[in-house]
Design an enzyme around this catalytic site. Structure first.
Site, PDB file in Angstrom:
ATOM      1  N   LYS A  45     -19.566  19.444 -34.319  1.00 32.91           N
ATOM      2  CA  LYS A  45     -20.720  20.194 -34.843  1.00 32.91           C
ATOM      3  C   LYS A  45     -21.063  21.419 -33.999  1.00 32.91           C
ATOM      4  CE  LYS A  45     -23.927  17.237 -36.738  1.00 32.91           C
ATOM      5  NZ  LYS A  45     -24.881  16.101 -36.710  1.00 32.91           N
ATOM      6  N   LYS A  47     -22.561  21.606 -31.365  1.00 32.09           N
ATOM      7  CA  LYS A  47     -23.965  21.527 -30.940  1.00 32.09           C
ATOM      8  C   LYS A  47     -24.019  20.995 -29.511  1.00 32.09           C
ATOM      9  CE  LYS A  47     -26.756  20.542 -35.116  1.00 32.09           C
ATOM     10  NZ  LYS A  47     -27.716  19.567 -35.719  1.00 32.09           N
TER      11      LYS A  47
END
Ligand code: C2G
Length: 129
Positions: A45, A47
């Site tokens: 992701k 992230k």
């Protein structure tokens, strides 16, 4: 017992997350949250979370709407999770609208409206973290 599942990172927990969890839980009797692991966040992701998986898990487990927290380690685990936990409804925010329609073969799919004006990204930007 109607079982609900949802997936997410839930970093820097905020009222948008709580709104989602509260509405998801209201659709049934038992809510499972598949929480993105640190590795899944960084590799899949892109992230970087402020809180580690263990801390994000502890926060979610303290929420009255959440009955069980399991790890989300892969994009491809949803069908297996739905079968293993006998899920009736998959729920996620409408920023994902349409992306998980393939799950309709296995359970009900519900996209809930995102809470406007709040996101982890916005919090970080406003606090310049
Ligand atoms: N959300 C919301 N309103 C906001 C922010 C988030 O309703 N203002 C919802 C999202 O739509 C999602 C959940 O809260 O359903 C968790 O948000 P994220 O942690 O950003 O989840 P995401 O990165 O979208 O992960 O396999 C699915 C992914 O793991 C979903």
């Amino acid at each position: 017992m109607k079982k609900i599942i949802t997936y997410g990172t839930f970093d820097m927990l905020h009222y948008g997350h709580i709104n989602l969890l509260q509405r998801a839980r209201a659709l049934g009797d038992y809510l499972i949250v598949a929480l993105s692991t640190d590795e899944f966040n960084s590799v899949e992701k892109d992230k970087v979370t402020y809180f580690s998986y263990e801390k994000r898990k502890k926060l979610l487990e303290a929420i009255r709407y959440v009955d069980l927290v399991i790890p989300e380690q892969s994009w491809d685990q949803k069908i297996q999770d739905i079968k293993e936990f006998r899920i009736d409804t998959f729920v996620i925010g409408d920023d994902w609208k349409g992306k998980f329609d393939f799950l309709k073969e296995y359970c009900e799919v519900v996209y809930l409206e995102r809470t406007p004006e709040i996101s982890t990204t916005k919090i970080k930007r406003d606090l310049r973290i």
